[in-house]
Design an enzyme around this catalytic site. Structure first.
Site, PDB file in Angstrom:
ATOM      1  N   ASP A  45     -99.922 -62.892  57.428  1.00  0.00           N
ATOM      2  CA  ASP A  45     -99.539 -64.147  56.784  1.00  0.00           C
ATOM      3  C   ASP A  45     -99.237 -63.838  55.320  1.00  0.00           C
ATOM      4  OD1 ASP A  45     -99.231 -66.636  55.702  1.00  0.00           O
ATOM      5  OD2 ASP A  45    -101.272 -67.314  56.118  1.00  0.00           O
ATOM      6  N   ASP A  59    -108.018 -53.796  51.957  1.00  0.00           N
ATOM      7  CA  ASP A  59    -108.173 -53.185  53.285  1.00  0.00           C
ATOM      8  C   ASP A  59    -106.864 -53.259  54.068  1.00  0.00           C
ATOM      9  OD1 ASP A  59    -110.850 -52.795  52.668  1.00  0.00           O
ATOM     10  OD2 ASP A  59    -111.497 -54.616  53.702  1.00  0.00           O
ATOM     11  N   ARG A  84    -100.731 -48.572  54.609  1.00  0.00           N
ATOM     12  CA  ARG A  84    -100.455 -47.255  54.028  1.00  0.00           C
ATOM     13  C   ARG A  84    -100.724 -46.149  55.048  1.00  0.00           C
ATOM     14  NH1 ARG A  84    -103.494 -43.367  52.020  1.00  0.00           N
ATOM     15  NH2 ARG A  84    -102.602 -41.942  50.516  1.00  0.00           N
ATOM     16  N   HIS A  89    -103.760 -62.377  61.002  1.00  0.00           N
ATOM     17  CA  HIS A  89    -104.393 -63.269  60.038  1.00  0.00           C
ATOM     18  C   HIS A  89    -104.550 -64.641  60.681  1.00  0.00           C
ATOM     19  CE1 HIS A  89    -102.934 -60.620  56.499  1.00  0.00           C
ATOM     20  NE2 HIS A  89    -104.175 -60.322  56.824  1.00  0.00           N
ATOM     21  N   HIS A  91    -109.532 -59.717  51.766  1.00  0.00           N
ATOM     22  CA  HIS A  91    -109.648 -58.285  52.038  1.00  0.00           C
ATOM     23  C   HIS A  91    -108.285 -57.584  51.921  1.00  0.00           C
ATOM     24  CE1 HIS A  91    -108.433 -60.120  55.781  1.00  0.00           C
ATOM     25  NE2 HIS A  91    -108.219 -58.952  56.322  1.00  0.00           N
ATOM     26  N   GLY A 109    -111.511 -58.549  60.483  1.00  0.00           N
ATOM     27  CA  GLY A 109    -110.866 -57.802  59.409  1.00  0.00           C
ATOM     28  C   GLY A 109    -111.663 -57.771  58.111  1.00  0.00           C
ATOM     29  N   ASP A 120    -110.424 -53.903  59.964  1.00  0.00           N
ATOM     30  CA  ASP A 120    -109.201 -53.205  59.554  1.00  0.00           C
ATOM     31  C   ASP A 120    -109.505 -51.742  59.252  1.00  0.00           C
ATOM     32  OD1 ASP A 120    -107.843 -55.641  59.689  1.00  0.00           O
ATOM     33  OD2 ASP A 120    -108.072 -56.040  57.546  1.00  0.00           O
TER      34      ASP A 120
END
Length: 139
Positions: free
Chosen positions: A80, A90, A96, A8, A87, A55, A60
């Site tokens: 961060d 995402d 996950r 980030h 996003h 991203g 991502d």
């Protein structure tokens, strides 16, 4: 190994410094990164990095697709946690997928140090076996 580097905005400097410190280890692997992060790390280290979109523009998700195909072996994602991300869905999906497919994920400097040292010592060699099993199922 295929390694993703993501950060980030407020964590990009940290990831660049980390990549500089461990340039010799990263040099032995195939590197992938989201847009600006990849550009900054490449400029600071001279490492060859395949750059995806940024991203928020889908980078991502591009890395997530590689995870789902068992084509990514480790992720260094300096997040961060104190800044809202446009996003965030995402980001959550990427995290996950790492859990679903057992992909080692470092989200801060502390876990990154442990992961990079483990890579250096060969503790991620099991990823080679995981890839072979996936390729057997595809054939």
């Amino acid at each position: 190994m295929n390694i993703a580097l993501i950060a980030h905005d407020k964590k990009k400097d940290d990831l660049v410094q980390f990549a500089v410190a461990y340039k010799d280890i990263f040099a032995g692997h195939s590197l992938f990164a989201t847009g600006t992060t990849g550009k900054r790390i490449s400029e600071a280290t001279g490492l060859d990095i395949h750059r995806f979109q940024s991203g928020p523009l889908g980078g991502d998700q591009e890395i997530g697709a590689m995870i789902a195909k068992n084509q990514m072996d480790a992720i260094f994602f300096f997040r961060d946690p104190l800044t809202a991300q446009p996003h965030e869905p995402d980001v959550s999906a990427l995290l996950r997928l790492c859990d679903v497919y057992s992909i080692p994920l470092a989200t801060n400097m502390g876990t990154a140090e442990v992961l990079i040292k483990g890579m250096e010592e060969g503790h991620l060699d099991w990823r080679k076996i995981a890839k072979e099993k996936t390729n057997e199922r595809i054939d």
